[in-house]
Design a protein around this motif. Structure first.
Motif, short mmCIF file in Angstrom:
data_model
loop_
_atom_site.label_atom_id
_atom_site.label_comp_id
_atom_site.label_asym_id
_atom_site.label_seq_id
_atom_site.Cartn_x
_atom_site.Cartn_y
_atom_site.Cartn_z
N LYS A 70 -0.05 2.53 5.33
CA LYS A 70 1.10 2.42 4.42
C LYS A 70 2.20 1.53 4.98
O LYS A 70 3.06 1.06 4.23
CB LYS A 70 1.65 3.81 4.12
CG LYS A 70 0.75 4.65 3.22
CD LYS A 70 1.43 5.94 2.80
CE LYS A 70 0.56 6.74 1.85
NZ LYS A 70 1.22 7.98 1.41
N ASN A 71 2.19 1.31 6.29
CA ASN A 71 3.23 0.46 6.89
C ASN A 71 2.86 -1.01 6.89
O ASN A 71 3.62 -1.84 7.39
CB ASN A 71 3.51 0.90 8.33
CG ASN A 71 4.73 1.81 8.41
OD1 ASN A 71 5.80 1.45 7.92
ND2 ASN A 71 4.55 2.99 8.97
N ILE A 72 1.70 -1.36 6.39
CA ILE A 72 1.31 -2.76 6.33
C ILE A 72 2.27 -3.50 5.39
O ILE A 72 2.50 -3.07 4.25
CB ILE A 72 -0.14 -2.91 5.86
CG1 ILE A 72 -1.09 -2.33 6.91
CG2 ILE A 72 -0.48 -4.37 5.57
CD1 ILE A 72 -2.56 -2.35 6.50
N PHE A 101 0.81 -1.23 0.00
CA PHE A 101 0.00 0.00 0.00
C PHE A 101 0.84 1.27 0.00
O PHE A 101 0.32 2.36 0.26
CB PHE A 101 -0.93 0.01 1.22
CG PHE A 101 -1.83 -1.20 1.28
CD1 PHE A 101 -2.85 -1.36 0.36
CD2 PHE A 101 -1.63 -2.18 2.23
CE1 PHE A 101 -3.67 -2.48 0.40
CE2 PHE A 101 -2.44 -3.30 2.27
CZ PHE A 101 -3.47 -3.45 1.35
N VAL A 102 2.15 1.13 -0.27
CA VAL A 102 3.01 2.31 -0.34
C VAL A 102 2.83 2.97 -1.71
O VAL A 102 2.77 2.30 -2.74
CB VAL A 102 4.48 1.92 -0.12
CG1 VAL A 102 5.40 3.11 -0.37
CG2 VAL A 102 4.68 1.41 1.29
N GLY A 103 2.73 4.30 -1.70
CA GLY A 103 2.56 5.04 -2.94
C GLY A 103 3.84 5.12 -3.74
O GLY A 103 4.88 4.56 -3.39
N LYS A 104 3.76 5.88 -4.83
CA LYS A 104 4.92 6.02 -5.70
C LYS A 104 6.06 6.79 -5.03
O LYS A 104 7.22 6.65 -5.41
CB LYS A 104 4.51 6.73 -6.98
CG LYS A 104 3.53 5.92 -7.85
CD LYS A 104 3.21 6.66 -9.12
CE LYS A 104 2.25 5.85 -9.99
NZ LYS A 104 1.90 6.58 -11.24
N ASP A 105 5.71 7.62 -4.05
CA ASP A 105 6.77 8.38 -3.35
C ASP A 105 7.59 7.51 -2.40
O ASP A 105 8.63 7.92 -1.93
CB ASP A 105 6.16 9.55 -2.59
CG ASP A 105 5.08 9.09 -1.61
OD1 ASP A 105 4.81 7.86 -1.53
OD2 ASP A 105 4.49 9.95 -0.94
#
Length: 926
Positions: free
Chosen positions: A479-481, A467-471
């Motif tokens: 996002k840390n999953i 679930f981390v974005g392109k950044d």
């Protein structure tokens, strides 16, 4: 016509007084009287005829470019230009006198402090006082150097100083060979030399000869020579005297009749001839001479006889053997190998066939023991993505207690042998994958039980953040999953010494594969708290399961093995919450202790695992079939079985550190000094939310542990205790009643322990130069000498004190300034037990080891201890050692106990003469 009868020739070369020489060559003038008279007649009679001749108008001039030799050219009369002059071949033969070659083939450089004198008549150059001469690969330094450039020779010698003492001895160096004689005579052309009282170093040898003849660059002949490994070749404590020697530098020394001389006194030790290898590039193969011993139960013996094989630059092999007159024998194979930037290691195999007493006697026994050791390390430079290492120590459980060639008490007292061989590789994929293969071995020398994994496979994949974005920013719960995949495969074997590597050992092996997929995340909560949560999925595969039932014929419950694939799956949930709390207590700048800083790291955790009763079956535990119990068919599996009850646990951990700021003793320092009071003080416990108070209790015992360093970080202190909040009944079983409600304190201390280790030395700034007891540690013992030093009966040349050699001047200066080097090691252990209200000191012992230089040449040491519970002295060893310069003498004595023995050794330190020794040791009757 003017005709020269002979060719007149003079060749002179000027010489400058400098560093470069040119040869002076002389050819004498020919002065024959007959030729002079004949020349006068021709000049008188022939002059008229010359002027009466007619000359033609056509003349042919001789080009100057072709006038190569004036003696072959006819000069015409200037008044008769019409005469044709014909060049005639000179009838004079070429001069047969050969020109001498130059004195030297290269440049010669020289210098001297007083003068450099050149005598052209005697063709000598004399250099005086700190003279130096350099020619090609030759370097010559001496008090006086005389060079004869007619004979192509040079002479060098010493000179006397103002007091009449000889000084500035010659130093002759050609290539890597250095000779320091009284005088030397050397021929530059033939490369031969005569040397008087030469001194040279060749490997570990120092050689001095009365007369040395240098035949060529590689062969020397010596007369009345002595060679030794002593540092002072002029006044050695021992040497070998021989009349004739053939010496090939860097390769070998071959002598005639050789006699050993100790303290300038000839000994009866003599050899008709001797050969000493002196190779510098690689070690040479050779025989290893044995040592003589005797035993009360095995008779006389020859120990450590064998052969050393220098197989190549990368590996070698040593084969050693022992033989006793009662039939006992032992064999050892030791090999070391290395390849630069690749790997290094060593391999040892030891086997002994031990016979006690004689056949027919009641104490007769026979057994075979062995030990295998392998150490391997791979250089990371060879391949950064893979590694291979090995540390193996396996064999008979009784080997270190009964071996006839081991004297290592630390290994004798050890109860465990362990081994590990591992290979790992990283695959640079996305995500990255790591794989490792490991084989382990653990052996209890008391029970003789062996546990092995052959092998263990571990595969892990890097975390994936879906679930981390392109950044690429990983912030927050979502996002840390991340998730991972891990695989673990094991093949476990449990056996004994008697079944080791027999078919039954492999039939009883257990095999399984475990898959785990953890799904986790971490995030900040309320700014100051760190939280984490995880969900774990687990799947286990087995190739064998069991079926349990009551066997009427055997009248007991039996397990039947069922071969075939089977699996179970479980899952669990866990989370934790933690923070860090800082606290500072200030006492004021005028106080010695300015402040104390306390850091606390509390952590609260929760774990839940549901019940997996579906993997459980029932069986009758008696013949009537009325007593029904549950079991899982996976119970005998290597990864265990799933639980049949809920696990709902709350855990608590607290770690603490205490640090103080104190006034520095150094008044020039402005900032206070930081001192660590407690490196760690940890408390941990847990609470079972599903406890019923009968079969399970809610609170787990509190475990307290800590450690610190005192006395300038030289004393390590570690302590621990177990505190139980529950009381116990008369049978010693924990009951659901708090100890404080049962008339006791808040907690009941069930066990406690404390250990102290303290090492001090006379060298406060520098650590003692003692080497670790590496072989003892490798055998399973201690790295220090609290249980004595490890004695290698195969090579006794090494000091039992494990210290580097010191400069003799340093030793003497320390002795006269009353600063004798010493070191001391303490170890104290205290254990308290109170499980059943016994309130008893289970263990209370003190061990000490001390070593000191009594004089610059004498060392002494002792290892001992006292057991306050058993009220007796523990293992005790006395050590003495005398430094005899190029020799070493030592004595060690264990006066009492099962390992009582003594040993005496005297021998030459140098490895090339290691067989010249006397080694006498008693053996324990094990």
């Amino acid at each position: 016509m003017i005709i020269f009868d002979k060719k007149l020739y003079v060749s002179l070369t000027c010489q400058k007084t400098g560093h470069n020489f040119t040869k002076i060559a002389f050819k004498p003038l020919h002065t024959n009287l007959f030729n002079i008279v004949l020349l006068s007649i021709f000049l008188t009679i022939g002059s008229g005829k010359l002027y009466s001749q007619g000359t033609t108008k056509k003349t042919t001039a001789i080009p100057t470019s072709k006038q190569t030799d004036s003696s072959k050219t006819v000069v015409p009369n200037s008044k008769k230009s019409a005469t044709t002059i014909k060049k005639e071949n000179d009838s004079i033969k070429i001069d047969t006198i050969k020109q001498k070659k130059a004195f030297l083939d290269g440049k010669v450089k020289y210098k001297a402090e007083d003068y450099a004198k050149i005598d052209q008549k005697k063709k000598l150059i004399t250099l005086y006082n700190k003279a130096e001469l350099y020619y090609q690969d030759i370097e010559l330094k001496s008090g006086i150097i005389v060079m004869d450039y007619e004979k192509n020779e040079v002479y060098a010698g010493r000179i006397k100083d103002s007091s009449g003492v000889y000084t500035q001895y010659p130093n002759f160096k050609q290539g890597s060979n250095v000779v320091e004689p009284d005088s030397i005579r050397f021929n530059f052309k033939t490369k031969k030399a005569l040397i008087w009282n030469s001194r040279s170093d060749q490997g570990e040898f120092k050689i001095k000869a009365e007369i040395t003849k240098k035949e060529n660059d590689s062969v020397y002949f010596l007369k009345n020579a002595r060679f030794t490994t002593s540092k002072d070749v002029d006044n050695p404590e021992y040497y070998f005297q021989t009349r004739k020697v053939k010496f090939i530098p860097g390769k070998k020394v071959v002598t005639g009749l050789t006699n050993m001389v100790i303290a300038d006194v000839p000994t009866p030790i003599a050899l008709p001839f001797a050969f000493f290898p002196m190779s510098k590039e690689t070690s040479l193969s050779g025989i290893i001479l044995p040592s003589y011993n005797d035993s009360n139960t095995r008779g006389f013996s020859l120990q450590n006889a064998g052969y050393y094989f220098a197989l190549s630059d990368n590996y070698d092999l040593t084969v050693l053997g022992d033989y006793y007159t009662n039939g006992s024998y032992g064999m050892r194979f030791e090999s070391s190998y290395a390849k630069r930037y690749k790997f290094r290691g060593n391999f040892n195999v030891r086997f002994e066939n031990l016979i006690n007493s004689e056949r027919g006697y009641p104490d007769y026994s026979k057994q075979k023991i062995y030990n295998i050791q392998w150490s391997h390390a791979k250089d990371s430079k060879s391949n950064p993505n893979s590694s291979f290492s090995a540390s193996v120590n396996l064999g008979s459980s009784k080997y270190f207690r009964q071996s006839i060639n081991q004297a290592n008490v630390g290994s004798n007292l050890n109860n465990t042998l362990s081994s590990s061989i591992s290979y790992s590789k990283t695959f640079n994929t996305v995500p990255q994958v790591r794989m490792s293969l490991t084989a382990t071995h653990s052996q209890n020398t008391q029970t003789q039980e062996i546990n092995m994994t052959l092998p263990t496979l571990q595969v892990s994949m890097d975390r994936i953040y879906p679930f981390v974005g392109k950044d690429g920013v990983k912030k927050g719960f979502f996002k840390n999953i991340n998730l991972q995949y891990n695989l673990s495969g094991k093949n476990s074997i449990v056996t004994t010494d008697s079944l080791f590597f027999k078919p039954q050992m492999f039939r009883d092996a257990k095999t399984g594969i475990e898959h785990t997929i953890p799904l986790s995340t971490n995030f900040k909560l309320f700014k100051y708290f760190s939280a984490s949560s995880s969900f774990n999925y687990r799947e286990v595969w087995y190739t064998k399961t069991i079926s349990r039932n009551y066997d009427i014929d055997q009248s007991k419950v039996v397990d039947n093995t069922i071969n075939g694939f089977d699996a179970f799956r479980t899952y669990s949930f866990s989370s934790s919450l933690g923070t860090t709390i800082y606290g500072t207590f200030n006492f004021g700048d005028d106080k010695k202790i300015k402040s104390i800083r306390h850091v606390m790291r509390p952590s609260l955790s929760y774990g839940y695992t549901p019940s997996f009763e579906k993997y459980y079956d029932s069986y009758a535990s008696d013949a009537t079939g009325t007593m029904i119990k549950q079991y899982s068919r996976f119970e005998s599996g290597i990864f265990g079985a799933p639980g049949n009850s809920n696990s709902n646990t709350l855990g608590f951990d607290l770690s603490n550190t205490f640090e103080a700021k104190v006034t520095d003793k150094d008044s020039t320092k402005i900032e206070p000094k930081k001192v660590m009071l407690l490196n760690n003080l940890n408390l941990s416990t847990s609470y079972n939310l599903n406890a019923d108070g009968v079969t399970s209790l809610a609170f787990a015992p509190v475990r307290v542990s800590g450690g610190t360093q005192l006395l300038k970080n030289k004393m390590n202190v570690n302590f621990g205790a177990t505190l139980d909040p529950y009381a116990i009944n008369n049978s010693g079983t924990r009951i659901n009643v708090f100890n404080i409600d049962n008339g006791g304190s808040l907690f009941r201390m069930t066990s406690a322990n404390m250990t102290l280790n303290y090492a001090i030395s006379s060298k406060e700034k520098d650590k003692p130069k003692k080497e670790k007891n590496t072989q003892s540690e490798r055998n399973g013992g201690r790295e220090d000498d609290l249980f004595g030093t490890n004695t290698d009966l195969g090579d006794s040349r090494k000091s039992q004190f494990g210290e580097e050699e010191e400069n003799e001047e340093d030793k003497i200066s320390e002795f006269f300034s009353a600063k004798l080097p010493w070191d001391m090691t303490f170890a104290y252990s205290l254990t308290y037990g109170n499980n059943n209200r016994e309130k008893k000191i289970i263990g209370n012992s003190l061990m000490i080891s001390a070593n000191a230089d009594i004089t610059p040449k004498w060392k002494a040491g002792v290892s001992t201890g006292y057991d306050f519970v058993q009220k007796g002295v523990t293992f005790t060893q006395f050590r003495f050692e005398r430094d005899l310069l190029s020799w070493r003498m030592d004595f060690n004595w264990t006066p009492f106990g099962d390992n009582a023995n003594w040993g005496f050794f005297i021998g030459i330190k140098a490895g090339v003469l290691s067989d010249i020794k006397w080694d006498k040791r008693s053996r324990t009757n094990r």
